[in-house]
Design an enzyme around this catalytic site. Structure first.
Site, mmCIF file in Angstrom:
data_model
loop_
_atom_site.group_PDB
_atom_site.id
_atom_site.type_symbol
_atom_site.label_atom_id
_atom_site.label_comp_id
_atom_site.label_asym_id
_atom_site.label_seq_id
_atom_site.Cartn_x
_atom_site.Cartn_y
_atom_site.Cartn_z
ATOM 1 N N ASP A 57 2.520 -5.335 -15.504
ATOM 2 C CA ASP A 57 2.871 -4.917 -14.312
ATOM 3 C C ASP A 57 1.879 -3.714 -14.742
ATOM 4 O OD1 ASP A 57 3.420 -4.186 -11.619
ATOM 5 O OD2 ASP A 57 5.616 -3.092 -12.374
HETATM 6 C C1 SPV Z 1 8.593 -3.092 -8.472
HETATM 7 O O1 SPV Z 1 9.700 -3.669 -8.504
HETATM 8 O O2 SPV Z 1 7.776 -3.581 -9.341
HETATM 9 C C2 SPV Z 1 8.875 -1.773 -8.654
HETATM 10 C C3 SPV Z 1 9.958 -0.837 -8.742
HETATM 11 O O3 SPV Z 1 7.702 -1.487 -8.167
HETATM 12 S S1 SPV Z 1 10.193 -0.350 -10.468
HETATM 13 O O4 SPV Z 1 9.612 -2.000 -11.299
HETATM 14 O O5 SPV Z 1 10.771 0.807 -10.273
HETATM 15 O O6 SPV Z 1 8.459 0.488 -10.388
HETATM 16 MG MG MG Z 2 6.021 -1.591 -9.041
#
Ligand code: SPV
Ligand code: MG
Length: 542
Positions: A57
């Site tokens: 991510d």
């Molecule tokens: C996501 O779901 O990608 C988010 C929320 O941004 S979190 O993973 O909590 O950052």
């Molecule tokens: Mg996110």
């Protein structure tokens, strides 16, 4: 009536006075499942979109790759989707281009967070994360809002102040600025296991704009708390992906360990359910509406119950149809000829050593009385085995190999009942064997090429001067005439006197009842295998 826009539907949810929920989805099928479960909007989360691609991510998946997936999700659903747009993938310029592209793909809104590209997930070393400059972030908001063409498209701004270790004041300072820049709502994020930060924020911020939360870490908090606090949206942000991961890990481990599918089969969705989720039935209906009617579809019935005693040892343990010619059973050659002309639904009537007739992809019917009964009874068994009268039917023998040309010629006749008749009948006569001779309304001749010829009589004992050809067993009956054929066969078979009756009795009865049987003259292109000499001849055939 025009359908309500997804943007409008989402704006209504965001601005409604009660708490609403968004479920995470990361591809078309998870989006559809979320909608079917009753959710009124979906969260296309960056964590899960990147994870389903198998990357981190950290903007490792490009924004256009995200866009690609969003298109599948939007196509698979009728409810609005809010994209987790990370930082907006750059500065103001990237954000305004993003907004345009999201509108083009039917996405209802985007949430951008006040960090720097490339971002890192909030739950990984949050306190080391750098926030963006407030003014710079406001330029992203303004450019995004200016870019939207649909007034209801929503731009939500996510405040990462708590994540990065700042306090309530910093969060509120940012909220104020973002709100002034045109943000449609604030997502306040927190990595604590209790909702203290988000509750404190909501209390101070009041109702100045809708407030959105992501209770991933404070998951044990009763939803009532969020409702009473006045939050607008709660996002269940990663639960579809996490559920899928657990199920996939368990299934993969079980199959790897057990090397069979027995214990997983009942614990996973049936393939039929996948088809349903894909909307397969809609395509079938559309095919009915749009595709031209297919050519008449045909199936075939092969009568192959007899032993073929004349072949001696060769048929001691198998029927004639399984005797090999050029390395393959006769039946396999017959099936190939049918397949070549598009006939794939084939039923074989077995008798002698039925268990030895075992070619794949065929249906079977058995005539256990084959030893003292004739072809008529086998035909009756074959017809009883398949009640489908929606297709035309070919009937032929299990010891007759042939060129597909004969089937094509019968197909072309387009008549309710047609047989193929070989003009080369003297060849059989010369070999001194019994054959089904036929007399027709006209002899074969080039002069009457355009004339339609019909059957007059059929029998082994026809006087030579009346014979026009030999019937080699090919019969084609259209779907419309199949009920008539069934009736005739059933009637004949019910009479014990017909126990030994041959196929020609069926033709005779059809004619006796006034049916016309079209004759298609052919010359050669087939071979029946009655003797060892024939087996040798068959090896040369084709
Ligand atoms: C996501 O779901 O990608 C988010 C929320 O941004 S979190 O993973 O909590 O950052
Ligand atoms: Mg996110």
């Amino acid at each position: 009536m025009t359908a309500r826009r997804k943007t409008t539907a989402f704006r209504e949810l965001l601005q409604s006075p009660q708490l609403e929920f968004l479920l995470e989805a990361h591809n078309g099928i998870s989006a559809r499942i979320g909608e079917e479960a009753g959710f009124r909007a979906l969260w296309a989360g960056g964590l899960c979109l990147s994870a389903q691609y198998g990357v981190r991510d950290n903007n490792e998946a490009s924004w256009t790759q995200v866009l690609e997936m969003l298109e599948f999700m939007a196509d698979a659903t009728t409810i609005p989707i809010l994209l987790d747009g990370d930082t907006g993938y750059g500065n103001f310029n990237n954000v305004r281009r993003l907004v345009r592209k999201l509108e083009d793909r039917g996405i209802a809104g985007v949430c951008i967070e006040d960090k720097l590209f490339p971002k890192t997930n909030s739950f990984i070393d949050g306190d080391k994360q750098q926030l963006s400059d407030v003014d710079e972030f406001c330029s992203r908001i303004k450019a995004g809002k200016d870019a939207q063409r649909d007034d209801d498209f929503c731009l939500i701004t996510r405040i990462e102040a708590f994540i990065a270790g700042w306090g309530l004041d910093e969060a509120l300072r940012r909220a104020e600025a973002y709100h002034a820049a045109g943000s449609d709502g604030i997502l306040i994020h927190s990595a604590l296991s209790r909702p203290t930060e988000v509750l404190a924020f909501r209390k101070e911020w009041g109702g100045r704009s809708p407030v959105v939360i992501v209770p991933t870490k404070y998951h044990s908090t009763p939803t009532e708390v969020f409702r009473e606090a006045g939050f607008s949206l709660a996002i269940w942000a990663n639960h579809m992906l996490r559920a899928a991961v657990t199920a996939m890990q368990e299934t993969a481990a079980t199959i790897a360990r057990e090397q069979n599918l027995r214990s997983v089969e009942d614990r996973i969705a049936p393939v039929k359910e996948i088809f349903r989720l894909q909307g397969a039935s809609e395509l079938q209906e559309a095919e009915e509406r749009y595709l031209p009617r297919k050519q008449a579809r045909c199936r075939a019935l092969i009568l192959a119950a007899s032993r073929g005693k004349e072949l001696g040892e060769l048929t001691e343990l198998r029927p004639k149809t399984m005797v090999k010619v050029r390395g393959r059973p006769l039946l396999s050659h017959i099936v190939s000829a049918y397949n070549a002309t598009g006939v794939k639904r084939i039923c074989v009537v077995r008798g002698w050593h039925a268990e030895a007739v075992d070619l794949p992809s065929l249906a079977y019917a058995d005539n256990p009385e084959f030893a003292d009964s004739g072809e008529l009874l086998s035909l009756a068994k074959g017809l009883d085995a398949d009640a489908d009268d929606s297709m035309d039917l070919f009937v032929s023998y299990g010891d007759v190999i042939f060129n597909r040309y004969i089937l094509d010629a019968l197909n072309e006749a387009g008549e309710e009942i047609a047989i193929a008749v070989d003009t080369n009948w003297r060849e059989s006569a010369n070999r001194g064997r019994a054959a089904d001779y036929v007399a027709c309304t006209q002899a074969h001749s080039r002069r009457n090429f355009y004339q339609q010829v019909y059957l007059d009589s059929v029998g082994e004992e026809l006087p030579e001067e009346r014979i026009h050809g030999e019937w080699m067993g090919f019969l084609r009956v259209s779907a419309a005439a199949l009920p008539r054929l069934r009736e005739v066969v059933r009637g004949l078979a019910a009479d014990p006197a017909n126990r030994q009756a041959k196929m020609q009795a069926v033709l005779a009865e059809l004619m006796r009842r006034g049916g016309k049987i079209r004759v298609i003259y052919t010359t050669g292109h087939w071979l029946d295998v009655d003797s060892l000499d024939d087996v040798l001849a068959a090896s040369e055939f084709g």
